[in-house]
Design a protein around this motif. Sequence first.
Motif, PDB file in Angstrom:
ATOM      1  N   ARG A  48     109.610  56.898  91.687  1.00 38.68           N
ATOM      2  CA  ARG A  48     110.169  57.396  90.365  1.00 38.68           C
ATOM      3  C   ARG A  48     109.109  57.525  89.328  1.00 38.68           C
ATOM      4  NH1 ARG A  48     113.925  59.953  90.063  1.00 38.68           N
ATOM      5  NH2 ARG A  48     112.854  60.606  92.083  1.00 38.68           N
ATOM      6  N   THR A  49     107.770  57.192  89.745  1.00 43.21           N
ATOM      7  CA  THR A  49     106.719  57.501  88.791  1.00 43.21           C
ATOM      8  C   THR A  49     106.118  58.873  88.718  1.00 43.21           C
ATOM      9  OG1 THR A  49     105.335  56.482  90.184  1.00 43.21           O
ATOM     10  CG2 THR A  49     106.132  55.044  88.086  1.00 43.21           C
ATOM     11  N   ALA A  50     106.340  59.615  90.035  1.00 44.36           N
ATOM     12  CA  ALA A  50     105.963  60.666  90.522  1.00 44.36           C
ATOM     13  C   ALA A  50     107.090  61.307  91.360  1.00 44.36           C
ATOM     14  CB  ALA A  50     104.710  60.745  91.298  1.00 44.36           C
ATOM     15  N   PRO A  51     108.247  61.831  90.628  1.00 45.41           N
ATOM     16  CA  PRO A  51     109.451  62.262  91.240  1.00 45.41           C
ATOM     17  C   PRO A  51     109.233  63.534  92.000  1.00 45.41           C
ATOM     18  CG  PRO A  51     109.472  62.305  88.882  1.00 45.41           C
ATOM     19  CD  PRO A  51     108.243  61.619  89.282  1.00 45.41           C
ATOM     20  N   THR A  52     110.456  63.569  92.759  1.00 47.55           N
ATOM     21  CA  THR A  52     110.479  64.782  93.589  1.00 47.55           C
ATOM     22  C   THR A  52     110.689  65.872  92.587  1.00 47.55           C
ATOM     23  OG1 THR A  52     111.424  63.223  95.441  1.00 47.55           O
ATOM     24  CG2 THR A  52     111.697  65.715  95.557  1.00 47.55           C
ATOM     25  N   ALA A  53     109.949  67.056  92.985  1.00 49.84           N
ATOM     26  CA  ALA A  53     109.951  68.110  92.188  1.00 49.84           C
ATOM     27  C   ALA A  53     111.621  68.834  92.279  1.00 49.84           C
ATOM     28  CB  ALA A  53     109.181  69.306  92.412  1.00 49.84           C
ATOM     29  N   GLY A  54     112.094  68.425  93.352  1.00 49.67           N
ATOM     30  CA  GLY A  54     113.616  68.938  93.485  1.00 49.67           C
ATOM     31  C   GLY A  54     114.777  68.355  92.979  1.00 49.67           C
ATOM     32  N   ASP A  55     114.449  67.551  92.253  1.00 45.49           N
ATOM     33  CA  ASP A  55     115.649  66.415  91.672  1.00 45.49           C
ATOM     34  C   ASP A  55     116.523  67.461  90.610  1.00 45.49           C
ATOM     35  OD1 ASP A  55     114.839  64.197  92.651  1.00 45.49           O
ATOM     36  OD2 ASP A  55     113.949  63.475  90.858  1.00 45.49           O
ATOM     37  N   HIS A  56     117.564  67.565  91.162  1.00 45.26           N
ATOM     38  CA  HIS A  56     118.586  68.757  90.425  1.00 45.26           C
ATOM     39  C   HIS A  56     119.996  68.417  90.722  1.00 45.26           C
ATOM     40  CE1 HIS A  56     118.232  70.694  94.231  1.00 45.26           C
ATOM     41  NE2 HIS A  56     119.406  71.274  94.116  1.00 45.26           N
ATOM     42  N   LEU A  57     120.829  68.375  89.889  1.00 45.01           N
ATOM     43  CA  LEU A  57     122.292  68.047  90.176  1.00 45.01           C
ATOM     44  C   LEU A  57     123.197  69.263  89.309  1.00 45.01           C
ATOM     45  CD1 LEU A  57     122.233  64.166  89.432  1.00 45.01           C
ATOM     46  CD2 LEU A  57     122.172  65.252  91.711  1.00 45.01           C
ATOM     47  N   THR A  58     124.354  69.179  89.979  1.00 43.80           N
ATOM     48  CA  THR A  58     125.469  70.222  89.328  1.00 43.80           C
ATOM     49  C   THR A  58     126.710  69.041  88.862  1.00 43.80           C
ATOM     50  OG1 THR A  58     124.861  72.053  90.464  1.00 43.80           O
ATOM     51  CG2 THR A  58     127.057  71.867  89.622  1.00 43.80           C
ATOM     52  N   VAL A  59     127.020  68.980  87.645  1.00 48.69           N
ATOM     53  CA  VAL A  59     127.841  67.995  87.330  1.00 48.69           C
ATOM     54  C   VAL A  59     129.208  68.919  86.977  1.00 48.69           C
ATOM     55  CG1 VAL A  59     128.525  66.205  85.844  1.00 48.69           C
ATOM     56  CG2 VAL A  59     126.353  66.539  86.529  1.00 48.69           C
ATOM     57  N   ARG A 125     132.841  65.637  89.738  1.00 49.51           N
ATOM     58  CA  ARG A 125     131.826  65.883  90.830  1.00 49.51           C
ATOM     59  C   ARG A 125     130.539  66.115  90.700  1.00 49.51           C
ATOM     60  NH1 ARG A 125     133.226  66.881  96.120  1.00 49.51           N
ATOM     61  NH2 ARG A 125     131.701  68.201  97.137  1.00 49.51           N
ATOM     62  N   VAL A 126     129.698  65.294  91.162  1.00 49.26           N
ATOM     63  CA  VAL A 126     128.074  65.511  90.996  1.00 49.26           C
ATOM     64  C   VAL A 126     127.575  65.688  92.398  1.00 49.26           C
ATOM     65  CG1 VAL A 126     125.861  64.426  90.533  1.00 49.26           C
ATOM     66  CG2 VAL A 126     128.210  63.766  89.451  1.00 49.26           C
ATOM     67  N   THR A 127     126.932  67.008  92.530  1.00 50.17           N
ATOM     68  CA  THR A 127     126.437  67.441  93.959  1.00 50.17           C
ATOM     69  C   THR A 127     124.730  67.791  93.620  1.00 50.17           C
ATOM     70  OG1 THR A 127     127.027  69.681  93.640  1.00 50.17           O
ATOM     71  CG2 THR A 127     128.493  68.174  94.872  1.00 50.17           C
ATOM     72  N   GLY A 128     124.164  67.747  94.604  1.00 56.97           N
ATOM     73  CA  GLY A 128     122.690  68.315  94.555  1.00 56.97           C
ATOM     74  C   GLY A 128     121.691  67.474  95.089  1.00 56.97           C
ATOM     75  N   VAL A 129     120.569  67.254  94.471  1.00 56.59           N
ATOM     76  CA  VAL A 129     119.444  66.329  95.280  1.00 56.59           C
ATOM     77  C   VAL A 129     118.930  65.450  94.277  1.00 56.59           C
ATOM     78  CG1 VAL A 129     117.175  66.301  96.709  1.00 56.59           C
ATOM     79  CG2 VAL A 129     118.742  68.183  97.128  1.00 56.59           C
TER      80      VAL A 129
END
Length: 162
Positions: A48-59, A125-129
Amino acid sequence: MPLRRPSLFAAVIAAASVASLASAVSPAVASAATAPAAAAPIPLLPSRTAPTAGDHLTVTVSHSGGPATDGTYELRCHPAGGTHPAARSACALLDRLTTWGSDPFAPVASDSQCTMQYGGPATARVTGVWAGRPVKANFKRSNGCEISRWDRFEPLLPATAS
């Protein structure tokens, strides 16, 4: 406990262990394992200090009681952005909820004893990575456990009028 990167000390110990193991197998392998030009970087664990660049969600929110909060929003974190109205605080919340070995988006356990109360018709609904893992979560306010779960995710999910 939040995910952490291995320390430099741990990386040095790991490299020394590889060199020791290699010398036990063969002197030629040992010299190859310890040669600086042949040394490969040690991969770091996601944290969590160097997060994944792909963190994205659709809400997607429906029937929240406020027409301004119903709709579909994109949330990107690290750095915070997208069309979500509270992107920075939603990303900070998700960072706090994310711990090693648990799914912050897990549904209410089927054997939970929940109060029989109705929190309104709101659904989300929450989807993504998130943290490198796929997310596909549904939220509702049909009983005390589901209401509590929804409230725990504010401001990712909007406060409802009910």
